[in-house]
Design a protein around this motif. Sequence first.
Motif, PDB file in Angstrom:
ATOM      1  N   UNK A 127       0.837  -1.206   0.000  1.00  0.00           N
ATOM      2  CA  UNK A 127       0.000   0.000   0.000  1.00  0.00           C
ATOM      3  C   UNK A 127       0.868   1.252   0.000  1.00  0.00           C
ATOM      4  N   UNK A 128       1.949   1.216   0.789  1.00  0.00           N
ATOM      5  CA  UNK A 128       2.842   2.367   0.876  1.00  0.00           C
ATOM      6  C   UNK A 128       3.514   2.691  -0.437  1.00  0.00           C
ATOM      7  N   UNK A 131       0.923   4.309  -2.739  1.00  0.00           N
ATOM      8  CA  UNK A 131       0.628   5.695  -2.328  1.00  0.00           C
ATOM      9  C   UNK A 131       1.795   6.624  -2.653  1.00  0.00           C
ATOM     10  N   UNK A 132       3.022   6.130  -2.462  1.00  0.00           N
ATOM     11  CA  UNK A 132       4.195   6.974  -2.662  1.00  0.00           C
ATOM     12  C   UNK A 132       4.406   7.321  -4.127  1.00  0.00           C
ATOM     13  N   UNK A 133       4.004   6.434  -5.018  1.00  0.00           N
ATOM     14  CA  UNK A 133       4.300   6.658  -6.434  1.00  0.00           C
ATOM     15  C   UNK A 133       3.143   7.250  -7.217  1.00  0.00           C
ATOM     16  N   UNK A 134       1.991   7.419  -6.589  1.00  0.00           N
ATOM     17  CA  UNK A 134       0.852   8.034  -7.273  1.00  0.00           C
ATOM     18  C   UNK A 134       0.913   9.552  -7.107  1.00  0.00           C
ATOM     19  N   UNK A 135       0.831  10.256  -8.216  1.00  0.00           N
ATOM     20  CA  UNK A 135       0.825  11.723  -8.178  1.00  0.00           C
ATOM     21  C   UNK A 135      -0.333  12.226  -9.021  1.00  0.00           C
ATOM     22  N   UNK A 274       5.559   6.968   1.660  1.00  0.00           N
ATOM     23  CA  UNK A 274       6.965   6.704   2.011  1.00  0.00           C
ATOM     24  C   UNK A 274       7.074   6.204   3.448  1.00  0.00           C
ATOM     25  N   UNK A 275       6.408   6.897   4.383  1.00  0.00           N
ATOM     26  CA  UNK A 275       6.443   6.501   5.792  1.00  0.00           C
ATOM     27  C   UNK A 275       5.815   5.120   5.994  1.00  0.00           C
ATOM     28  N   UNK A 276       4.716   4.870   5.289  1.00  0.00           N
ATOM     29  CA  UNK A 276       4.037   3.580   5.394  1.00  0.00           C
ATOM     30  C   UNK A 276       4.931   2.454   4.873  1.00  0.00           C
TER      31      UNK A 276
END
Length: 286
Positions: A127-128, A131-135, A274-276
């Motif tokens: 999931x992380x 989320x980190x790579x979706x813009x 990133x944190x996830x």
Amino acid sequence: MGAVWGLMAAFAFGTADYAAARSSRKIGVYSTLLCMQIVGFVLLSVMLLVTGEWRGIFSVRGIAAASLWMFVDLLGIVALYRGLHVGKASVVAPIASSFTVVTVILALLSGETVDGTALLGIGLTAVGVICATIARPAAGSRSDASSRLAAGALWAILASLLLGAAFFGLRTPVEDIGGWATVWIGRLQASILLPAWLWLGKRRPEWPKERRGWLLVLAVGVLDALALTSYNIGLTHERTAIVITAASLFAVVTLLWGVCLGKERLMRSQWFGVLLTFAGIGMVTL
């Protein structure tokens, strides 16, 4: 140690992808791929002699398995780079990075077992990374953007399936002939197939025209070879599901290089991703 090798692979993969993206803009996708394969072949030839692992190359079963899965890996890389070329990274990256989920599913279906903490960590990491790579897509022509996004997404889905299968199957040759020899066979195979591919397509490879360009493809070749080898060595220490989850951090590494060197800005959801991801990797490692 398996997770540690996976993290080393993630750093090398992420850095190699960032350098490859810059090189592809200068000399093209296929030329970058050809250069990185040749560089990797030379480097791994030296490593085989130093480590003495060349003796394992004479296993017919190992050669066949390495040739098969490294060929699938090559097809996955071609699809990924093609997707990045025709589509937007904000769409291609999260889809392609989900190949680790494909690998984990195949590993679990094959009989591998992980405890509850590691399984939760695998889920958080997946999931992380997404989320980190979706813009959010940039403003522009809707008709042009939609066609580019569709094309990139199709290539990314293909890359995800191919890479996921390849990283699952690599355990077989690694257990037979070792990590260095497995990647060496793949690089030798690709160094032959890619020129033939270019010749059949009536294309000529475009070589770097300046010193910086050569250093860029050299870095891509070395880092990509070391990344795959690190992943393979990790497979000798730990289960596939654990190693591939640690290696999935590569997408975040590429993203952070873009922030540090490319002066890109991240959305809040990306920082949360990133944190996830780091939290998930921590759980898997522990």
